[in-house]
Design an enzyme around this catalytic site. Sequence first.
Site, PDB file in Angstrom:
ATOM      1  N   LYS A 205       0.814  -1.228   0.000  1.00 20.51           N
ATOM      2  CA  LYS A 205       0.000   0.000   0.000  1.00 20.51           C
ATOM      3  C   LYS A 205       0.844   1.272   0.000  1.00 20.51           C
ATOM      4  CE  LYS A 205      -4.421  -1.816   1.197  1.00 20.51           C
ATOM      5  NZ  LYS A 205      -5.452  -2.098   2.182  1.00 20.51           N
ATOM      6  N   ARG A 239      -3.885  -9.934   4.761  1.00 20.87           N
ATOM      7  CA  ARG A 239      -4.263  -9.946   3.339  1.00 20.87           C
ATOM      8  C   ARG A 239      -3.064  -9.464   2.540  1.00 20.87           C
ATOM      9  NH1 ARG A 239      -6.300  -6.774  -0.627  1.00 20.87           N
ATOM     10  NH2 ARG A 239      -7.892  -7.679  -1.951  1.00 20.87           N
TER      11      ARG A 239
HETATM   12  N1  HH2 Z   1      -7.484  -3.711   0.635  1.00 20.51           N
HETATM   13  C1  HH2 Z   1      -7.756  -3.761  -0.677  1.00 20.51           C
HETATM   14  C2  HH2 Z   1      -8.846  -4.511  -1.146  1.00 20.51           C
HETATM   15  N2  HH2 Z   1      -9.605  -5.237  -0.296  1.00 20.51           N
HETATM   16  N3  HH2 Z   1     -10.073  -5.978   1.902  1.00 20.51           N
HETATM   17  C3  HH2 Z   1      -9.804  -5.959   3.217  1.00 20.51           C
HETATM   18  N4  HH2 Z   1     -10.537  -6.689   4.080  1.00 20.51           N
HETATM   19  N5  HH2 Z   1      -8.762  -5.210   3.725  1.00 20.51           N
HETATM   20  C4  HH2 Z   1      -7.973  -4.448   2.923  1.00 20.51           C
HETATM   21  O1  HH2 Z   1      -7.072  -3.763   3.448  1.00 20.51           O
HETATM   22  C5  HH2 Z   1      -8.237  -4.433   1.516  1.00 20.51           C
HETATM   23  C6  HH2 Z   1      -9.316  -5.230   1.027  1.00 20.51           C
HETATM   24  C7  HH2 Z   1      -6.923  -3.003  -1.651  1.00 20.51           C
HETATM   25  O2  HH2 Z   1      -5.873  -3.756  -2.151  1.00 20.51           O
HETATM   26  P1  HH2 Z   1      -5.843  -4.575  -3.554  1.00 20.51           P
HETATM   27  O3  HH2 Z   1      -6.903  -5.628  -3.594  1.00 20.51           O
HETATM   28  O4  HH2 Z   1      -4.480  -5.071  -3.764  1.00 20.51           O
HETATM   29  O5  HH2 Z   1      -6.087  -3.504  -4.674  1.00 20.51           O
HETATM   30  P2  HH2 Z   1      -7.379  -3.092  -5.492  1.00 20.51           P
HETATM   31  O6  HH2 Z   1      -8.430  -2.672  -4.516  1.00 20.51           O
HETATM   32  O7  HH2 Z   1      -6.880  -1.970  -6.363  1.00 20.51           O
HETATM   33  O8  HH2 Z   1      -7.851  -4.282  -6.269  1.00 20.51           O
END
Ligand code: HH2
Length: 266
Positions: A205, A239
Amino acid sequence: MGVLNVTPDSFSDGGRFLAPGAAFAHAEAMSADGADLVDVGGESTRPGAAPVPAEEELRRVMPVVEQLAAHGGIPMSVDTSKAVVARAATEAGAVLVNDVTALRGDPGMAAVVAESGAEVCLMHMLGEPRTMQDDPRYEDVVSEVKDFLEERLRFAVSEGIQEGRVWLDPGIGFGKTLAHNLELLRRLDEIVAIGRPVVLGVSRKRFIGTLTGKSERERLAGGLAANVLGFQRGAHMFRVHDVAATKEALTVAAATVDEGGPVDRQ
Ligand code: HH2
């Protein structure tokens, strides 16, 4: 929890796993690396992301969910705030609904989770992805996130979701400045004190990049540091994009921090 983004635009792995075959291979690899759960998501929640229509999200997510279910053995969660996607995925075998809106995004979501018997992760977010990083403000970020999560937990239970099925997540990077994220990590024990297991999402992040100057793909070391400290402060699920390295770091952390207890904490 290994991240499997079936999206063209996720902030660190967008476009890499759009083809179901590539997504499935990545899920298998993460499972082999030690992921207990693979989190399949079809809508990016990165700051500024545009919403995805339900049909498109289903089209992205369901082939992967179905393939994982058909080949058995890899437990999966679905990262969605849409009831129709959560219903289809849980019917196909997803064991947890990871809802970054904490059941606020879709009025039908709580009932779908309750009826499915799946577990649910309720995450804190200030505002919505499109605008959440526009000058977020709190009096005391930790107590406000804690109050929010307690309220959403009560709501979930009032909608028929058993308390024992609920996970909570402070939502690192969702409507938070660097200082807010660091304060939440520093005082994570206060969120853990709510009494439900805590999910932590720090992987790759922006706050890590702000601290280290590293690009998204180069933030592993920073993420490991944050996850290990989160573990020490009582987080239960991590995660991450980089499962193997995280598993190693947490195995060593668990052996050090938690005399006699590492197995229970994984
Ligand atoms: N962060 C992201 C997405 N989903 N769910 C939970 N429970 N906690 C988190 O911190 C969280 C989440 C964002 O990360 P990522 O999936 O890598 O990116 P994107 O939202 O751009 O797909």
